[in-house]
Enzyme design. Structure first.
Site, PDB file in Angstrom:
ATOM      1  CG  ASP A 181      28.449 102.224 -14.826  1.00  0.00           C
ATOM      2  OD1 ASP A 181      29.190 102.968 -14.156  1.00  0.00           O
ATOM      3  OD2 ASP A 181      27.923 101.191 -14.360  1.00  0.00           O
ATOM      4  CG  HIS A 213      20.902 101.773 -10.800  1.00  0.00           C
ATOM      5  ND1 HIS A 213      20.821 103.109 -10.469  1.00  0.00           N
ATOM      6  CD2 HIS A 213      22.110 101.372 -10.333  1.00  0.00           C
ATOM      7  CE1 HIS A 213      21.924 103.483  -9.856  1.00  0.00           C
ATOM      8  NE2 HIS A 213      22.719 102.442  -9.754  1.00  0.00           N
ATOM      9  CG  ASN A 243      17.092 103.247  -8.912  1.00  0.00           C
ATOM     10  OD1 ASN A 243      18.028 102.469  -8.993  1.00  0.00           O
ATOM     11  ND2 ASN A 243      16.958 104.282  -9.725  1.00  0.00           N
ATOM     12  CD  GLU A 290      18.808 105.195 -12.867  1.00  0.00           C
ATOM     13  OE1 GLU A 290      18.579 104.302 -12.036  1.00  0.00           O
ATOM     14  OE2 GLU A 290      19.101 106.361 -12.533  1.00  0.00           O
TER      15      GLU A 290
HETATM   16  C1  GLP Z   1      26.166 102.731  -9.176  1.00  0.00           C
HETATM   17  C2  GLP Z   1      26.948 102.170 -10.363  1.00  0.00           C
HETATM   18  C3  GLP Z   1      27.260 100.713 -10.183  1.00  0.00           C
HETATM   19  C4  GLP Z   1      27.286 100.390  -8.714  1.00  0.00           C
HETATM   20  C5  GLP Z   1      25.922 100.592  -8.081  1.00  0.00           C
HETATM   21  C6  GLP Z   1      25.933 100.505  -6.562  1.00  0.00           C
HETATM   22  O1  GLP Z   1      25.412 103.817  -9.372  1.00  0.00           O
HETATM   23  N1  GLP Z   1      26.482 102.368 -11.686  1.00  0.00           N
HETATM   24  O2  GLP Z   1      28.497 100.445 -10.814  1.00  0.00           O
HETATM   25  O3  GLP Z   1      27.689  99.078  -8.528  1.00  0.00           O
HETATM   26  O4  GLP Z   1      25.355 101.789  -8.492  1.00  0.00           O
HETATM   27  O5  GLP Z   1      26.831 101.413  -6.007  1.00  0.00           O
HETATM   28  P1  GLP Z   1      27.313 101.351  -4.496  1.00  0.00           P
HETATM   29  O6  GLP Z   1      27.945 100.031  -4.296  1.00  0.00           O
HETATM   30  O7  GLP Z   1      28.282 102.481  -4.331  1.00  0.00           O
HETATM   31  O8  GLP Z   1      26.103 101.518  -3.648  1.00  0.00           O
END
Ligand code: GLP
Length: 254
Positions: free
Chosen positions: A68, A139, A137, A144
């Protein structure tokens, strides 16, 4: 599904780095999907360390696709996925930058960019291994809650909780600096990959892990839809695993 419960976040990063390293050694032309969150970047730091220590681990022929990118954010912007990946991984290993793909969030026609990104993944033959983080959440990428298992690369609007999580100071300093939309690869594209690694660490992810693993799979918890994938490995630390209540699960512990 394989579930590996690690002692802590450090050990989880080592486990994920092991999986990536083994895949690259097994197939030097690996097509690798990558997440950008804090959890995944810990594993990338371990990969960088190994790259410098080993002398024979090479990424020269590896192709990457990030899951993303923020809409409206240029690649030079420190908040962007491109900037984060260049500074945390790509610039520190021997991968060719032209083999690393991130959607352009600042494309003039972002819908066209989504279609082009999807076509590029397809033209390269799909993804062999995708490393995914887990949102609070549920995702994955930026799919989402509500995302269909048939979804493809598209623009998504963040939920309020995602905007709040993103403004925690790692990539975005505060709410007003936090983008509200992203280009994300879809669940269908992720589910077509040969192998998936989902990584989550820390007590703040315990409920998301519980809902992904224990509840009936469905769009309300996007990560739950990965469970049907035969090549899925979930890597968690003890804290993130602490709310799992499925007794029949086979668990590896490291
Ligand atoms: C984010 C991103 C993902 C990421 C996930 C968890 O919002 N879109 O690429 O792996 O959510 O992020 P984190 O490891 O910083 O909690």
């Amino acid at each position: 599904m394989g579930l590996v419960v690690c002692a802590d976040a450090e050990r989880a990063a080592i486990e994920v780095a092991d999986l990536i390293e083994a895949a690259v050694r097994n197939d030097p032309r690996l097509r690798l999907g990558l997440a950008t969150g804090r959890t995944a970047t810990r594993a990338y730091a371990e990969l960088v360390r190994r790259y410098h220590a080993s002398g024979d681990l090479t990424f020269r022929h590896v192709t990457t696709f990030n899951t993303d990118e923020f809409v409206g954010i240029a690649p030079e912007d420190p908040r962007s996925t491109r900037f984060t990946m260049n500074t945390r991984l790509f610039n520190s290993i021997d991968i060719r930058l032209e083999h690393t793909h991130v959607p352009r969030g600042d494309a003039e026609d972002v819908e066209l960019e989504c279609r082009a990104y999807e076509s590029l993944i397809r033209a390269r033959g799909g993804l062999d291994l995708v490393v995914l983080g887990l949102g609070h959440n549920g995702h994955i990428g930026f799919n989402e809650p509500g995302s269909s298992p048939r979804s493809r690369t598209r623009v998504v609007e963040f939920t309020e909780s995602t905007v709040a999580a993103l403004s925690d100071g790692q990539r975005c300093r505060n709410l007003s600096e936090t983008p509200t939309r992203a280009v994300t690869i879809g669940l269908a594209t992720i589910l077509e990959a040969r192998r998936l690694v989902l990584v989550a660490t820390g007590i703040a992810k315990a409920q998301a892990v519980h809902r992904a693993v224990d509840c009936r799979p469905g769009p309300s918890v996007p990560a739950s839809q990965l469970l049907a994938h035969p090549g899925l490995t979930i890597v968690v630390d003890r804290e993130a695993a602490s709310a799992i209540d499925r007794p029949s699960l086979e668990v590896g512990r490291v």
